[in-house]
Design a protein around this motif. Structure first.
Motif, mmCIF file in Angstrom:
data_model
loop_
_atom_site.group_PDB
_atom_site.id
_atom_site.type_symbol
_atom_site.label_atom_id
_atom_site.label_comp_id
_atom_site.label_asym_id
_atom_site.label_seq_id
_atom_site.Cartn_x
_atom_site.Cartn_y
_atom_site.Cartn_z
ATOM 1 N N THR A 41 93.322 -14.118 60.449
ATOM 2 C CA THR A 41 92.369 -13.858 59.365
ATOM 3 C C THR A 41 91.137 -14.757 59.410
ATOM 4 O OG1 THR A 41 93.551 -15.379 57.887
ATOM 5 C CG2 THR A 41 94.216 -13.052 57.850
ATOM 6 N N SER A 42 91.116 -15.754 60.303
ATOM 7 C CA SER A 42 89.976 -16.672 60.358
ATOM 8 C C SER A 42 89.910 -17.327 61.729
ATOM 9 C CB SER A 42 90.105 -17.753 59.295
ATOM 10 O OG SER A 42 91.215 -18.597 59.581
ATOM 11 N N LEU A 43 88.765 -17.940 62.027
ATOM 12 C CA LEU A 43 88.623 -18.663 63.285
ATOM 13 C C LEU A 43 89.554 -19.869 63.310
ATOM 14 C CD1 LEU A 43 87.253 -19.126 66.014
ATOM 15 C CD2 LEU A 43 85.423 -20.354 64.804
ATOM 16 N N GLU A 44 89.708 -20.537 62.175
ATOM 17 C CA GLU A 44 90.591 -21.695 62.116
ATOM 18 C C GLU A 44 92.028 -21.289 62.456
ATOM 19 O OE1 GLU A 44 86.927 -22.508 60.083
ATOM 20 O OE2 GLU A 44 88.369 -20.875 59.802
ATOM 21 N N GLU A 45 92.463 -20.166 61.919
ATOM 22 C CA GLU A 45 93.808 -19.677 62.222
ATOM 23 C C GLU A 45 93.911 -19.289 63.694
ATOM 24 O OE1 GLU A 45 96.955 -16.143 60.873
ATOM 25 O OE2 GLU A 45 95.025 -16.353 59.836
ATOM 26 N N ALA A 46 92.841 -18.699 64.232
ATOM 27 C CA ALA A 46 92.836 -18.303 65.642
ATOM 28 C C ALA A 46 92.952 -19.517 66.553
ATOM 29 C CB ALA A 46 91.565 -17.521 65.961
ATOM 30 N N HIS B 84 90.738 -11.265 65.316
ATOM 31 C CA HIS B 84 90.442 -11.293 63.890
ATOM 32 C C HIS B 84 90.729 -9.923 63.292
ATOM 33 C CE1 HIS B 84 88.158 -11.589 60.128
ATOM 34 N NE2 HIS B 84 88.262 -12.912 60.267
ATOM 35 N N GLU B 85 91.278 -9.913 62.079
ATOM 36 C CA GLU B 85 91.721 -8.661 61.469
ATOM 37 C C GLU B 85 90.581 -7.645 61.316
ATOM 38 O OE1 GLU B 85 93.390 -9.549 57.695
ATOM 39 O OE2 GLU B 85 91.562 -10.473 56.880
ATOM 40 N N ASP B 86 89.345 -8.123 61.144
ATOM 41 C CA ASP B 86 88.223 -7.198 61.006
ATOM 42 C C ASP B 86 87.925 -6.442 62.293
ATOM 43 O OD1 ASP B 86 87.967 -8.094 58.425
ATOM 44 O OD2 ASP B 86 86.242 -9.400 58.817
ATOM 45 N N TYR C 201 81.329 -20.749 68.378
ATOM 46 C CA TYR C 201 81.729 -21.170 69.714
ATOM 47 C C TYR C 201 81.792 -22.691 69.811
ATOM 48 C CZ TYR C 201 81.723 -22.137 74.690
ATOM 49 O OH TYR C 201 82.031 -22.638 75.937
ATOM 50 N N ASN C 202 80.830 -23.384 69.184
ATOM 51 C CA ASN C 202 80.882 -24.845 69.183
ATOM 52 C C ASN C 202 82.170 -25.346 68.529
ATOM 53 O OD1 ASN C 202 78.398 -25.074 70.434
ATOM 54 N ND2 ASN C 202 77.249 -25.333 68.525
ATOM 55 N N GLN C 203 82.554 -24.702 67.441
ATOM 56 C CA GLN C 203 83.799 -25.077 66.769
ATOM 57 C C GLN C 203 84.997 -24.790 67.663
ATOM 58 O OE1 GLN C 203 84.297 -23.175 62.960
ATOM 59 N NE2 GLN C 203 86.405 -23.891 62.695
ATOM 60 N N PHE C 204 84.974 -23.632 68.316
ATOM 61 C CA PHE C 204 86.055 -23.248 69.225
ATOM 62 C C PHE C 204 86.154 -24.249 70.377
ATOM 63 C CE2 PHE C 204 87.522 -20.776 72.956
ATOM 64 C CZ PHE C 204 88.705 -20.252 72.451
ATOM 65 N N TRP C 205 85.016 -24.540 71.015
ATOM 66 C CA TRP C 205 85.002 -25.435 72.174
ATOM 67 C C TRP C 205 85.508 -26.822 71.792
ATOM 68 C CZ3 TRP C 205 83.479 -30.025 74.065
ATOM 69 C CH2 TRP C 205 83.436 -30.183 75.447
ATOM 70 N N ALA C 206 85.087 -27.308 70.622
ATOM 71 C CA ALA C 206 85.443 -28.662 70.210
ATOM 72 C C ALA C 206 86.925 -28.806 69.889
ATOM 73 C CB ALA C 206 84.604 -29.075 68.998
#
Length: 469
Positions: free
Chosen positions: A371-376, A271-273, A399-404
Motif C-alpha cells: 500500500t506504500s513505498l515504505e511497505e514496499a 503498489h495496489e494502485d 527513487y532517492n528514498q528507495f536507493w537510500a
C-alpha cells in the motif's frame, strides 16, 4: 578412472565426456608455474590475454553453440555471452590499471614511499553453470593480469564450455601450467578448496555452497575468499503511466535465461494502485513467451532449466506456494516430464505469512501487493540476500528514498534487476556475497597492496636514550 558426462538439457542426450582430473596434480603444475608468470612484465601478461580475446573471437561460433547445447539457453543469448567474454579482457586491463596503480611519494630524509601490488599465488576458480564462460572468465582474466596462476574447476554440468576457454588461453600463448582445467564434481571442488597450495578461492554459485566454503576455511585467514552467491531479488513497481514498459521490465528481470540468473527478480512487489494493470499486462506478455530448444526457429525467449532435478524442485516450489495460500496468476507447466522445459510461473503470495526466503533459481515469480513505498521497501528488505533490486516508476524523490533504504549491492531505477555492466562492480550483501564484488572490482581481490618505505642508501640515527659514548 571415473568419467564426467555432460548432457544437453533440451534433449537429455550425452554431449561430452572426460576423465575426472587429479586435484594434486593440477595444483602442483599451477604452483610450479607461478613464480615465472608473476615475474613477467604486466604488459606481457596483458598482451597475452588480449590474444586470448582474439582466440575466443575465432572460436566464437563453436563456443556459442557449445554454451547453447550445454546450458539449454537460446543461441542468441549464448552469442551475447561470448561477446561478454571478449569484452571482459579490455575492461579487466583498464580496471587493473585503475584499481591497483603503482604510486610513489616523497618521504623524509630524501627517501620515498611506494605502493605496489602483488599477486596471491595459485587461485582456484569455481564456475557456475548458468554463465559457464562469462562468469568464470570474470575471475580468470583479472587473476592472470595480476600475476596469479589459475586452477579452473567448472560446474560439472558445463565442462565442455570450460575446455574451449582453456584451449583458447593456451593457443594465445598463456603457458599450459599457468591455467589448469580441473574436471570434476563436488569432491574435486572440496579438494581444491582445502588444498594447502591454493592461495585463494574465487567462487560463483549458490549460497549453500558459498557458506560451506566459508565454513571450511574459517580457520584459514591466510586464504583469500571471494564469494559471488545468489539472490532473492525484489522489483518494486510504483505509480507509472508506462504500464507496458513496466511489464516488459518485469519479464526481462524474472524470465531471461529461464530465470537462472543470480540477479533475476524472484519477487515482484506492486503498489495496489498499479496491481491490476501491471499484473494483467505481465501475464499477457508471459503468455506470449516462446519456450523451446536453443536452435529453434522462431528463436525462443528462453530454453529449459539446467536439468530435471532443477525442474522438479521448481514445480514442487510452485505447488508448495499454491497449497500454502498463494494464488496462481500463471501456472507453471512442464510439457514433458522427461525434459526440464518449464513455462513461466507467476503466483501471488501476499497472503502467505511465512514466505520461504530462498533463491528459486528458475522461471518462478512471486507477487506481493503493498500500500506504500515504505511497505514496499520493508518487504524488499525482508530477505537474508542482498544482490540486486530495482524500482520501476515513482518520482526522483521516491527513487532517492528507495536507493537510500534498500539493502542491495546493485540498485536500479526503471531498469531490470539483471544485465549488470562488466564496467561496474558486481556483488551484494548478506547471503549474496562476502563484500568482495566482482566485475570491475575483481582487480581488488586478485592482488594485494604492498607499502614500501625506500631509500637508495641506509641512513639512520638514534637521537634519544643512548648513554654517552
Amino acid at each position: 578412472m571415473s568419467e564426467l558426462i555432460s548432457t544437453e538439457p533440451a534433449t537429455g542426450k550425452e554431449f561430452w565426456r572426460h576423465e575426472v582430473g587429479n586435484v594434486d596434480e593440477e595444483v602442483a603444475r599451477a604452483r610450479s608455474a607461478w613464480t615465472a608468470w608473476a615475474a613477467r612484465p604486466l604488459a606481457n601478461r596483458c598482451e597475452l590475454v588480449r590474444r586470448y580475446a582474439n582466440e575466443i573471437r575465432t572460436a566464437s561460433d563453436e563456443l556459442a553453440t557449445t554454451i547453447a547445447r550445454e546450458t539449454g539457453k537460446p543461441l542468441w543469448e549464448a552469442r551475447t555471452e561470448v561477446e561478454a567474454v571478449i569484452n571482459k579482457v579490455e575492461i579487466s586491463i583498464n580496471a587493473y590499471g585503475e584499481r591497483t596503480p603503482n604510486r610513489k611519494l616523497d618521504a623524509a630524509l630524501g627517501g620515498s614511499m611506494a605502493l605496489r601490488h602483488k599477486p596471491h599465488g595459485v587461485m582456484a576458480v569455481l564456475g557456475p553453470y548458468n554463465f559457464p564462460a562469462h562468469l568464470p572468465n570474470g575471475h580468470i582474466v583479472p587473476a592472470l593480469i595480476a600475476g596469479n596462476t589459475v586452477v579452473f574447476k567448472p560446474s560439472e554440468k558445463t565442462p565442455a564450455t570450460a575446455e574451449i576457454m582453456v584451449q583458447c588461453l593456451h593457443k594465445a600463448g598463456v603457458p599450459e601450467d599457468v591455467v589448469r582445467l580441473l574436471i570434476g564434481a563436488a569432491d574435486e571442488g572440496k579438494g581444491l578448496v582445502a588444498h594447502e597450495d591454493v592461495d585463494g578461492i574465487l567462487f560463483t554459485g549458490s549460497a549453500t555452497t558459498g557458506i560451506a566454503i566459508n565454513r571450511a576455511l574459517a580457520s584459514r585467514p591466510d586464504k583469500l575468499i571471494a564469494l559471488e552467491m545468489g539472490g532473492n531479488n525484489p522489483m518494486v513497481v510504483m505509480n507509472t503511466p508506462k504500464v507496458q514498459d513496466a511489464a516488459t521490465l518485469v519479464i526481462q528481470s524474472a524470465f531471461t535465461t529461464a530465470g537462472q540468473r543470480c540477479s533475476a527478480a524472484g519477487r515482484l512487489i506492486v503498489h495496489e494502485d498499479m496491481y491490476d494493470a501491471v499484473i494483467a499486462e505481465t501475464k499477457k506478455l508471459a503468455d506470449r513467451l516462446i519456450v523451446d530448444e536453443p536452435f529453434a526457429d522462431p528463436a525462443p525467449f528462453m530454453g529449459p532449466v539446467i536439468d530435471n532435478e532443477a525442474a522438479d524442485g521448481l514445480t514442487d516450489s510452485f505447488l508448495y506456494l499454491l497449497s500454502n495460500g498463494g494464488k496462481a496468476i500463471k501456472h507453471m507447466v512442464r510439457r514433458d516430464d522427461s525434459l526440464p522445459f518449464l513455462s513461466p510461473g507467476i503466483i501471488d503470495v501476499t497472503d502467505i505469512k511465512e514466505r520461504p526466503d530462498i533463491e528459486l533459481f528458475g522461471p518462478l515469480l512471486q507477487v506481493i501487493r503493498v500500500t506504500s513505498l515504505e511497505e514496499a521497501i520493508a518487504e524488499a528488505n525482508n530477505t537474508r540476500f542482498g544482490l540486486s533490486a530495482s524500482l520501476v516508476g515513482g518520482t526522483p524523490q521516491e527513487y532517492n528514498q528507495f536507493w537510500a533504504n534498500i539493502r542491495a549491492g546493485i540498485v536500479n531505477w526503471n531498469k531490470p534487476t539483471n544485465g549488470a555492466s562488466s564496467a561496474a562492480p558486481f556483488g551484494g550483501v548478506g547471503l549474496s556475497g562476502n563484500h568482495r564484488p566482482s566485475a570491475y572490482y575483481a582487480a581488488d581481490y586478485c592482488a594485494y597492496p604492498v607499502a614500501s618505505a625506500e631509500m637508495e642508501q641506509p641512513r639512520a640515527n638514534i637521537g634519544v636514550g643512548l648513554k654517552d659514548g
